[in-house]
Scaffold this active site. Structure first.
Site, mmCIF file in Angstrom:
data_model
loop_
_atom_site.group_PDB
_atom_site.id
_atom_site.type_symbol
_atom_site.label_atom_id
_atom_site.label_comp_id
_atom_site.label_asym_id
_atom_site.label_seq_id
_atom_site.Cartn_x
_atom_site.Cartn_y
_atom_site.Cartn_z
ATOM 1 N N ARG A 153 6.045 -1.389 -3.426
ATOM 2 C CA ARG A 153 5.954 0.004 -3.024
ATOM 3 C C ARG A 153 6.637 0.402 -1.624
ATOM 4 N NH1 ARG A 153 -0.226 1.590 -2.014
ATOM 5 N NH2 ARG A 153 -0.030 0.112 -0.132
ATOM 6 N N LYS A 171 4.684 5.389 1.643
ATOM 7 C CA LYS A 171 3.750 5.139 2.992
ATOM 8 C C LYS A 171 4.529 5.090 4.294
ATOM 9 C CE LYS A 171 0.155 1.655 3.638
ATOM 10 N NZ LYS A 171 -0.915 2.411 4.101
ATOM 11 N N GLU A 180 -5.735 13.499 -1.220
ATOM 12 C CA GLU A 180 -6.039 12.218 -0.710
ATOM 13 C C GLU A 180 -7.246 12.152 0.283
ATOM 14 O OE1 GLU A 180 -4.841 9.577 -1.560
ATOM 15 O OE2 GLU A 180 -2.920 8.759 -0.560
HETATM 16 N N1 PLP Z 1 -3.857 6.381 0.430
HETATM 17 C C1 PLP Z 1 -3.564 6.296 1.795
HETATM 18 C C2 PLP Z 1 -2.784 7.478 2.312
HETATM 19 C C3 PLP Z 1 -3.445 4.879 2.364
HETATM 20 O O1 PLP Z 1 -2.965 4.740 3.602
HETATM 21 C C4 PLP Z 1 -3.612 3.882 1.450
HETATM 22 C C5 PLP Z 1 -3.606 2.676 2.111
HETATM 23 O O2 PLP Z 1 -2.937 1.813 2.003
HETATM 24 C C6 PLP Z 1 -4.321 4.231 0.382
HETATM 25 C C7 PLP Z 1 -4.314 5.379 -0.134
HETATM 26 C C8 PLP Z 1 -4.758 3.171 -0.547
HETATM 27 O O3 PLP Z 1 -3.766 2.233 -1.047
HETATM 28 P P1 PLP Z 1 -4.057 0.698 -1.189
HETATM 29 O O4 PLP Z 1 -4.819 0.490 -2.285
HETATM 30 O O5 PLP Z 1 -2.619 0.179 -1.844
HETATM 31 O O6 PLP Z 1 -4.259 -0.110 0.101
HETATM 32 C C1 COI Z 2 -4.659 0.486 4.194
HETATM 33 O O1 COI Z 2 -5.555 0.695 3.588
HETATM 34 O O2 COI Z 2 -4.027 -0.815 4.141
HETATM 35 C C2 COI Z 2 -3.817 1.343 5.089
HETATM 36 O O3 COI Z 2 -2.806 1.064 5.296
HETATM 37 C C3 COI Z 2 -4.873 2.196 5.830
HETATM 38 C C4 COI Z 2 -4.567 2.627 7.102
HETATM 39 C C5 COI Z 2 -5.071 1.820 7.994
HETATM 40 C C6 COI Z 2 -3.255 3.198 7.420
#
Ligand code: PLP
Ligand code: COI
Length: 363
Positions: A82, A185, A221
């Site tokens: 990612r 991200k 989101e």
């Molecule tokens: N959406 C956003 C905007 C985030 O910052 C995160 C965190 O990483 C997620 C979703 C969840 O993604 P993940 O499950 O890969 O941590």
């Molecule tokens: C995560 O879930 O790892 C995130 O990056 C969320 C946040 C603290 C930005």
């Protein structure tokens, strides 16, 4: 190895200084070697594109201590991939998966004493960061990049762990546009979310739900997490071009299927909130945060779940399964877990020993 003494059970989701971080610079079209640093600071050019034009991306993943004393990582290659996609999204040099892995295993080995103990509910949060470090004044991609990785022990993102949270629908701001950068991200998305997040906090809500920017009809989101709803034995999560493809959510979809649930990834109209039995936010930091109430300031409508104050049964089943795999309490039937102790950690440990000896020479 002496373990650091913290109040592990009550750790916030915040920054705590650890011993080392890893850095690497991309210059003249190639990545240099990984360097270990014990400084919490970076020296940055005043005209760096990361500062001026938002050429920046980050990741977030966790290392978990198991009952068996083994350190586990959950689907780390997905984070590495990612980050490559985010780099492409804002025209940065990408960090190869192998290099990401090397930095990851090394930074964990160097900061092993900061991994919270099994059963504390805390974990070691790993934050990889990539930014344009070369100087430009015109709007163009940098020719130089810096990649770094630091770690910090963290507790749950939302206070109380799996205690249900109240969230508010955002009617005044957008986090990302359909053809924008919401699926990467990158820091700009989080900057764009801050006014809404602060407004929600000031109104007493733990988190915010953004709607689709174009029509304001669909759930997008859920703050720093993806949204899901459950009804009729079906796990439903938004399909949108402006949300991050959550690794936790991808995994929950697989877990839900393995538990005999149906799964749907499709647009979720706001009105559908009435029909869910359970809703929640999911992500690395949030894990699963069940939602008790969703307030829509436009209609003054309150959608209520968890009426007895407890998380819904399906959310709890998903939560327990996910966390059991991450900590090694249950077998990793999906092949998602990397044990840091074997193979790669050995390599990382050997290297880190050498590095520790050389650390006087290191920044
Ligand atoms: N959406 C956003 C905007 C985030 O910052 C995160 C965190 O990483 C997620 C979703 C969840 O993604 P993940 O499950 O890969 O941590
Ligand atoms: C995560 O879930 O790892 C995130 O990056 C969320 C946040 C603290 C930005």
């Amino acid at each position: 190895m002496v373990m650091e003494k913290f109040d592990w059970e009550n750790l916030p989701f915040g920054y705590i200084k650890t011993d080392y971080n890893i850095r690497c610079v991309y210059k003249d079209g190639k990545w240099g070697s990984l360097e270990v640093s014990s400084s919490e600071y970076i020296d940055i050019h005043i005209a760096a594109t990361g500062l001026h034009y938002g050429q920046e991306a980050f990741e977030g993943l966790k290392a978990y201590m198991g009952k068996d004393g083994k350190i586990r990582l959950f689907r780390w290659e997905e984070n590495a991939r990612r980050m490559i996609s985010s780099a492409e999204g804002v025209k940065m040099a990408a960090v190869p998966v192998e290099m990401f892995g090397e930095a990851l295993f090394r930074v964990i080995a160097l900061n092993k004493k900061f991994i919270p103990p099994y059963g504390s509910g805390a974990s070691l949060y790993i934050r990889p960061l990539l930014y344009g470090s070369g100087a430009e004044v015109g709007v163009k991609p940098s020719v130089e990049y810096t990649f770094l990785m630091f770690v910090t022990p963290v507790g749950p993102y939302f206070k109380g762990g799996v205690t249900p949270i109240n969230v508010m629908i955002c009617r005044d701001f957008d986090r990302a546009a359909p053809l924008g950068t919401g699926n990467y991200k990158v820091g700009g998305n989080y900057a764009a979310s801050l006014r809404a997040v602060i407004a929600a906090h000031e109104s007493g809500y733990a988190n915010i739900i953004f709607l689709d920017a174009k029509e304001k009809k669909y759930i997008d989101e859920c703050g720093p997490a993806n949204f899901f709803g459950i009804k009729d034995n079906t796990y439903i999560t938004p399909k949108s071009e402006s949300i991050l493809n959550s690794i936790t959510n991808m995994s929950l979809i697989e877990i839900a299927k393995s538990m005999g649930m149906k799964t749907e990834r499709r647009p979720i109209p706001i009105e559908e909130l009435t029909s869910f039995d359970e809703t929640g936010a999911c992500g690395t930091a949030a894990v699963i945060s069940p939602i008790a109430k969703i307030f829509d300031p436009k209609t003054n409508k309150v959608y209520e779940y968890c009426k007895d104050g407890a998380p819904g049964p399906e959310s709890m089943k998903l939560y327990n399964k996910l966390v059991s795999i991450q900590t090694g309490d249950e077998p990793d039937e999906f092949g998602w877990v990397t044990i840091v102790e074997k193979g790669k950690r050995q390599k990382a440990k050997d290297k880190s020993k050498k590095i520790e000896k050389q650390r006087d020479r290191i920044i």
